[in-house]
Design a protein around this motif. Structure first.
Motif, PDB file in Angstrom:
ATOM      1  N   HIS A 290       0.895  -1.107  -0.080  1.00 34.57           N
ATOM      2  CA  HIS A 290      -0.080  -0.168   0.031  1.00 34.57           C
ATOM      3  C   HIS A 290       0.849   1.416  -0.081  1.00 34.57           C
TER       4      HIS A 290
ATOM      5  N   LEU B 292       3.012   2.416   2.153  1.00 32.68           N
ATOM      6  CA  LEU B 292       3.066   3.024   3.237  1.00 32.68           C
ATOM      7  C   LEU B 292       4.473   2.622   4.262  1.00 32.68           C
TER       8      LEU B 292
ATOM      9  N   ASP C 150       4.732  -1.805   9.653  1.00 35.48           N
ATOM     10  CA  ASP C 150       3.760  -1.010  10.475  1.00 35.48           C
ATOM     11  C   ASP C 150       4.480  -0.306  11.813  1.00 35.48           C
TER      12      ASP C 150
ATOM     13  N   LEU D  22      -0.550   1.650  12.283  1.00 35.84           N
ATOM     14  CA  LEU D  22      -1.546   1.477  11.005  1.00 35.84           C
ATOM     15  C   LEU D  22      -2.614   0.395  11.740  1.00 35.84           C
TER      16      LEU D  22
END
Length: 373
Positions: free
Chosen positions: A214, A216, A220, A225
């Protein structure tokens, strides 16, 4: 560096199943029950090499004698990066290569299918020995797998060496690309296992891949997230229906054993939350396969930095779930340290795995020795 009786100064190197980089640890150990941590560093892979390494996953056709082709090129570059890590670690610690007796070199797992007696870690031990001037032990898993074992996890005997004096039964949970647990029980009666181990299920790999997909980042960070999302109960139930979770320990996994399709339609936040819950739920599911419930879980590896995952684990396990650092261990360094420790065991002719840790029929030696030419 002053030598201590019975202790060998060694380097342990771990790349494993994660795509993060190289962990390098300097330690002294007797390969039995004494371990002294000395220094540690992590060297991240650059994005270009990480992409090349990812392209090797699942490749099984290259034999150890075949040094041509794209996987072999990655193997050479991976080995040279590990040699650089050794030099940088020793410079950081102020230790000369001549003072180090041995390197334990795990390499990077690109395919693991023990049911078909296949496990493959890339990394050229002879090349590493030549580049560092230090003898190397590598290929830790093959003997176990060839004998019918799972070839993983291999860290439980190291965890047992560290765990003297801690209340038992204790669980040491390593959350890397795949998560694995070492159950360390009271001193065993005759015929009973003191150490039981298995891969619990996914660790960080599915979460990392989701975040990367994604756009990002690579992981994480802190579980932020996932904390912003909601767990999709139906998707989680589908993921947990995998037959792996019904199998008793010992058992092991490939990094890409699970299909993330059940979360494909979710938002980035909800997908991260659901995959994080998948890791936590799979750890909780393993408790029924252990000889008795642990009174405490100590967590090492990158997953312990994910606050959302740690909270989910504590909620599902119902006993203290804490970073291994709280008992004086370096939770980032443990796996690298373990392979330095296992290298010494290999040279001493001691087992690296047991029937209760990998399912191998008998205590199994392992490792391939590469002297300095």
């Amino acid at each position: 560096m002053e030598a201590k009786e019975g202790l060998r100064t060694v380097v342990g190197l771990m790349s494993g199943t994660s795509m993060d980089g190289i962990d390098a640890a300097l330690l002294r150990t007797d390969g039995r029950d004494r371990v002294e941590a000395l220094d540690f560093l992590t060297i991240p892979y650059d994005d270009g090499f990480r992409a090349r390494l990812r392209g090797c996953l699942g490749q099984t056709g290259l034999g150890r004698s075949d040094r041509d082709g794209p996987v072999a090129e990655v193997e050479r570059d991976l080995t040279d990066a590990h040699a650089d890590a050794v030099h940088r670690l020793l410079d950081k610690a102020g230790v000369a290569a001549a003072e180090v007796e041995l390197i334990g070199f795990h390499g990077h797992t690109i395919h693991h299918d023990p049911d078909r007696r296949i496990t493959r870690q890339i990394g050229d031990g002879a090349r590493l020995a030549a580049a560092t001037g230090i003898a190397v032990v590598d290929d830790f898993r093959s003997a176990d797998v060839c004998a019918g074992g799972q070839g993983a996890p291999l860290v439980p005997l190291f965890h047992r060496a560290l765990a003297h004096g801690l209340p038992r039964p204790l669980a040491v949970l390593n959350i890397g690309g795949v998560a694995n647990v070492s159950w360390i029980g009271p001193e065993a009666a005759k015929g009973e296992a003191e150490v039981v181990a298995c891969d619990t299920g996914p660790g960080n790999a599915l979460i990392d891949d989701w975040v990367l997909r994604h756009g990002l980042g690579r992981f994480d960070a802190g579980g932020a997230l996932a904390a912003a999302g909601r767990v999709d109960a139906a998707a989680l139930a589908t993921l947990m229906a995998h037959p792996y979770f019904g199998r008793p320990a010992p058992k092991s996994l490939d990094r890409d054993a699970f299909d993330p399709a059940p979360v494909a339609a979710l938002s980035p936040q909800d997908g991260a939350a659901t995959l994080t819950a998948f890791t936590a739920e799979s750890v909780a599911r393993v408790v029924s396969h252990l000889p008795s419930p642990p009174v405490r879980w100590l967590v090492c590896g990158g997953g312990r930095h994910n606050a959302t995952l740690m909270a989910m684990l504590a909620d599902r396990l119902g006993v203290p779930v804490e970073p291994a650092d709280l008992v004086g261990w370096d939770g980032d360094a443990l796996e690298a340290q373990a392979f330095g420790y296992l290298a010494v065991r290999s040279r001493l002719g001691l087992p690296l795995s047991l029937p209760a840790t990998t399912g191998v029929p008998a205590p199994m030696r392992g490792g391939l020795f590469h002297p300095v030419a």
